[in-house]
Motif scaffolding. Structure first.
Motif, PDB file in Angstrom:
ATOM      1  N   LEU A 290      16.686  40.044  21.867  1.00 50.98           N
ATOM      2  CA  LEU A 290      15.404  39.765  22.516  1.00 50.98           C
ATOM      3  C   LEU A 290      15.575  39.691  24.037  1.00 50.98           C
ATOM      4  CD1 LEU A 290      12.509  39.087  21.360  1.00 50.98           C
ATOM      5  CD2 LEU A 290      13.068  36.693  21.807  1.00 50.98           C
ATOM      6  N   ARG A 291      16.594  38.958  24.480  1.00 50.59           N
ATOM      7  CA  ARG A 291      16.839  38.816  25.911  1.00 50.59           C
ATOM      8  C   ARG A 291      17.249  40.141  26.538  1.00 50.59           C
ATOM      9  NH1 ARG A 291      20.285  33.120  25.634  1.00 50.59           N
ATOM     10  NH2 ARG A 291      18.482  31.697  25.600  1.00 50.59           N
ATOM     11  N   GLN A 292      18.047  40.908  25.816  1.00 45.77           N
ATOM     12  CA  GLN A 292      18.483  42.203  26.331  1.00 45.77           C
ATOM     13  C   GLN A 292      17.288  43.124  26.567  1.00 45.77           C
ATOM     14  OE1 GLN A 292      21.346  44.074  23.804  1.00 45.77           O
ATOM     15  NE2 GLN A 292      21.665  45.825  25.132  1.00 45.77           N
ATOM     16  N   ALA A 293      16.355  43.127  25.619  1.00 46.77           N
ATOM     17  CA  ALA A 293      15.164  43.975  25.736  1.00 46.77           C
ATOM     18  C   ALA A 293      14.304  43.571  26.932  1.00 46.77           C
ATOM     19  CB  ALA A 293      14.346  43.901  24.450  1.00 46.77           C
ATOM     20  N   GLN A 294      14.381  42.308  27.336  1.00 49.24           N
ATOM     21  CA  GLN A 294      13.603  41.812  28.473  1.00 49.24           C
ATOM     22  C   GLN A 294      14.350  41.943  29.794  1.00 49.24           C
ATOM     23  OE1 GLN A 294      10.330  40.807  28.032  1.00 49.24           O
ATOM     24  NE2 GLN A 294      10.822  41.657  26.007  1.00 49.24           N
ATOM     25  N   LEU A 325      27.092  44.550  28.342  1.00 48.77           N
ATOM     26  CA  LEU A 325      28.061  44.712  29.427  1.00 48.77           C
ATOM     27  C   LEU A 325      27.903  46.073  30.103  1.00 48.77           C
ATOM     28  CD1 LEU A 325      31.114  43.105  27.617  1.00 48.77           C
ATOM     29  CD2 LEU A 325      29.942  42.179  29.623  1.00 48.77           C
ATOM     30  N   LYS A 326      27.584  47.097  29.327  1.00 49.11           N
ATOM     31  CA  LYS A 326      27.331  48.418  29.909  1.00 49.11           C
ATOM     32  C   LYS A 326      26.149  48.348  30.873  1.00 49.11           C
ATOM     33  CE  LYS A 326      25.173  51.707  27.658  1.00 49.11           C
ATOM     34  NZ  LYS A 326      24.806  52.836  26.765  1.00 49.11           N
ATOM     35  N   ALA A 327      25.087  47.653  30.444  1.00 50.29           N
ATOM     36  CA  ALA A 327      23.900  47.523  31.288  1.00 50.29           C
ATOM     37  C   ALA A 327      24.199  46.731  32.559  1.00 50.29           C
ATOM     38  CB  ALA A 327      22.774  46.849  30.507  1.00 50.29           C
ATOM     39  N   MET A 328      25.179  45.834  32.482  1.00 48.27           N
ATOM     40  CA  MET A 328      25.559  45.025  33.640  1.00 48.27           C
ATOM     41  C   MET A 328      26.586  45.731  34.529  1.00 48.27           C
ATOM     42  SD  MET A 328      25.838  41.313  31.680  1.00 48.27           S
ATOM     43  CE  MET A 328      26.085  40.321  33.156  1.00 48.27           C
ATOM     44  N   GLU A 332      34.570  48.567  31.663  1.00 54.24           N
ATOM     45  CA  GLU A 332      35.852  48.369  30.964  1.00 54.24           C
ATOM     46  C   GLU A 332      35.710  47.311  29.865  1.00 54.24           C
ATOM     47  OE1 GLU A 332      38.446  50.126  31.084  1.00 54.24           O
ATOM     48  OE2 GLU A 332      38.210  51.294  32.936  1.00 54.24           O
ATOM     49  N   ASP A 333      34.983  46.255  30.182  1.00 53.30           N
ATOM     50  CA  ASP A 333      34.753  45.218  29.171  1.00 53.30           C
ATOM     51  C   ASP A 333      33.896  45.759  28.029  1.00 53.30           C
ATOM     52  OD1 ASP A 333      36.224  43.342  30.566  1.00 53.30           O
ATOM     53  OD2 ASP A 333      34.483  42.517  31.614  1.00 53.30           O
ATOM     54  N   ALA A 334      32.926  46.610  28.377  1.00 47.67           N
ATOM     55  CA  ALA A 334      32.091  47.218  27.339  1.00 47.67           C
ATOM     56  C   ALA A 334      32.942  48.053  26.398  1.00 47.67           C
ATOM     57  CB  ALA A 334      31.004  48.072  27.975  1.00 47.67           C
ATOM     58  N   ILE A 335      33.866  48.829  26.931  1.00 48.75           N
ATOM     59  CA  ILE A 335      34.757  49.655  26.111  1.00 48.75           C
ATOM     60  C   ILE A 335      35.532  48.793  25.123  1.00 48.75           C
ATOM     61  CG2 ILE A 335      36.877  51.031  26.191  1.00 48.75           C
ATOM     62  CD1 ILE A 335      35.789  52.317  28.742  1.00 48.75           C
ATOM     63  N   ALA A 336      36.047  47.669  25.608  1.00 47.98           N
ATOM     64  CA  ALA A 336      36.845  46.787  24.751  1.00 47.98           C
ATOM     65  C   ALA A 336      36.038  46.307  23.551  1.00 47.98           C
ATOM     66  CB  ALA A 336      37.360  45.601  25.565  1.00 47.98           C
ATOM     67  N   HIS A 337      34.777  45.997  23.781  1.00 55.67           N
ATOM     68  CA  HIS A 337      33.959  45.496  22.669  1.00 55.67           C
ATOM     69  C   HIS A 337      33.503  46.617  21.737  1.00 55.67           C
ATOM     70  CE1 HIS A 337      33.812  41.225  23.524  1.00 55.67           C
ATOM     71  NE2 HIS A 337      33.771  41.533  24.814  1.00 55.67           N
ATOM     72  N   VAL A 357      29.587  57.475  25.944  1.00 57.92           N
ATOM     73  CA  VAL A 357      28.794  57.395  27.175  1.00 57.92           C
ATOM     74  C   VAL A 357      29.574  56.686  28.275  1.00 57.92           C
ATOM     75  CG1 VAL A 357      26.739  56.379  28.222  1.00 57.92           C
ATOM     76  CG2 VAL A 357      26.566  57.498  25.995  1.00 57.92           C
ATOM     77  N   VAL A 358      30.156  55.540  27.956  1.00 58.90           N
ATOM     78  CA  VAL A 358      30.872  54.756  28.968  1.00 58.90           C
ATOM     79  C   VAL A 358      32.127  55.486  29.444  1.00 58.90           C
ATOM     80  CG1 VAL A 358      32.071  52.587  29.409  1.00 58.90           C
ATOM     81  CG2 VAL A 358      29.960  52.581  28.092  1.00 58.90           C
ATOM     82  N   LEU A 359      32.855  56.100  28.516  1.00 59.56           N
ATOM     83  CA  LEU A 359      34.057  56.846  28.910  1.00 59.56           C
ATOM     84  C   LEU A 359      33.696  58.002  29.834  1.00 59.56           C
ATOM     85  CD1 LEU A 359      35.888  56.919  25.462  1.00 59.56           C
ATOM     86  CD2 LEU A 359      36.676  55.736  27.517  1.00 59.56           C
ATOM     87  N   LEU A 360      32.564  58.637  29.568  1.00 53.44           N
ATOM     88  CA  LEU A 360      32.125  59.736  30.429  1.00 53.44           C
ATOM     89  C   LEU A 360      31.771  59.229  31.825  1.00 53.44           C
ATOM     90  CD1 LEU A 360      31.661  62.788  30.341  1.00 53.44           C
ATOM     91  CD2 LEU A 360      29.279  62.332  29.707  1.00 53.44           C
TER      92      LEU A 360
END
Length: 401
Positions: A290-294, A325-328, A332-337, A357-360
């Protein structure tokens, strides 16, 4: 002094599931009691071959009545109850045996893992209890001993209830093909509505029936029932697990109505209830979504991290945290998760796609294309349109997969 444990269950046409269930308990229970309610397959013969004593009972469309009938044949000091699509974990046996030795222990609540459920993978069930004459099952559909236990505690307050935080039961009812049919939804609805006529403000039934209506798409009526149950808090305290359910399902309902403020308030209140953290995973995850969508990414991150603190192996929480994390911009942290989500669920196509997407973005083209390729293969098995969309998008960027 050793205590005698009796296992009992009610069954009907459970030839497929029964061996797995009984084999998980037959070496630790002193007796196996099976109450058959009209099987036409090999259920009875299988139960007998595995050492169970089988009794018969004509089904009355009342689960409590059947379960109480099964208790009539129990002779042990303690009673363990499972359904045929459940399995007792081997690791919990010594913990259970130690808890049953406690002199004033009346009920041992067991943590059940819902296999195949992604949002709320755990529940707490009162399935292990002392063989006390005052303990009985009540409620025709969601049969449980809690009402009779609450009444007994008023008369004999020295008894204690213990919650075991380790997973004790594996429930396979959420696996593909095992989800309740529409007919079962209707059976549950009609049975609970009959109960509600006589108990119009019962918070537990309001939570279960309200949630069922929300799931069936009748959101407004579901909210009315959930709010009705919550209103009982002004008259008498509601047990924390039921209060959690009311707020959690109100969060879901208001989310469907796009009422973000109310939805977030109810999810937040649900997470504040004094229950096992593992039981709050659905609320934490939905609150984060919910928070992410906002666009509240720090708030979403906090919710997903709370979910992972409760259960580090929740793949969907790792994926959702990766998305946040990708949106923020924390790639690198996004990749780990994303990678952790894939470690837990190797066929998580969405995690592979977003990992690509993130690796690209980081210029790691070869790794990115490998992730996209695996994502396309998985999408082609379940969502051909998404596979085509992803392949087309990559082609437009100059990549041919």
């Amino acid at each position: 002094m050793a205590v005698k444990l009796s296992f009992c269950m009610i069954v009907k046409n459970e030839a497929t599931n029964l061996p797995r269930c009984l084999n998980s308990v037959r070496h630790m229970a002193d007796e196996l009691v099976v109450l058959d309610t009209g099987s036409s397959d090999g259920t009875v013969a299988i139960a007998q071959s595995l050492g169970a004593t089988v009794h018969h009972f004509a089904w009355t469309n009342d689960f409590s009545e059947a379960r109480n009938e099964s208790l009539k044949y129990v002779t042990g000091d303690w009673v363990l109850v499972l359904d045929a699509d459940e399995v007792l974990t081997a690791e919990i046996v010594p913990v259970m045996q130690l808890a049953m030795q406690q002199e004033n222990c009346l009920v041992i609540n067991l943590l059940r893992q819902e296999i195949g459920a992604t949002q709320s993978p755990y529940s707490l069930v009162s399935r292990l209890f002392r063989h006390h004459p005052a303990i009985e099952f009540r409620r025709p559909y969601h049969a449980m001993i809690d009402d009779s236990v609450a009444q007994l505690l008023k008369q004999e307050p020295h008894w204690q209830i213990v919650d075991l935080p380790e997973v004790a039961i594996l429930h396979y009812g959420y696996e593909p093909g095992a989800i309740a049919s529409r007919d079962k939804f209707q059976q549950a609805r009609m049975t609970m509505e009959r109960f509600l006529v006589k108990h119009p403000g019962d918070p537990y039934v309001c939570s279960k029936l309200g949630a069922l209506y929300v799931e069936m798409g009748k959101v407004d009526y579901g909210i009315e029932l959930l709010e009705r149950g919550l209103a009982q808090q002004r008259k008498t305290p509601i047990d924390a697990p039921v209060l959690f359910e009311l707020h959690y399902h109100l969060g879901i309902a208001y989310s469907r109505l796009k009422d973000v403020e109310r939805a977030e308030r109810h999810y937040q209140t649900a997470t504040e209830q004094p229950i096992l953290e593992a039981l709050k995973l659905g609320a934490y995850n939905n609150l984060g979504t919910l928070r992410q969508a906002q666009g509240n990414f720090p708030g979403a991150k906090a919710a997903y991290e709370a979910a992972l603190e409760a259960d580090p192996n929740l793949a969907i929480a790792h994926y959702n945290l990766g998305m946040t994390l990708k949106a923020m911009g924390q790639l690198e942290d996004a990749i780990a998760h994303y990678q952790k989500a894939l470690q837990l669920n190797p066929i998580y196509a969405e995690a592979l796609q977003n990992l690509g997407v993130v690796l690209l973005k980081l210029g790691r083209v070869e790794e990115s294309m490998a992730a996209f390729q695996r994502a396309i293969v998985l999408h082609e098995q379940r969502n051909v349109q998404e596979a085509q969309r992803l392949r087309s998008g990559l082609r437009q960027m100059g990549f041919e997969i």
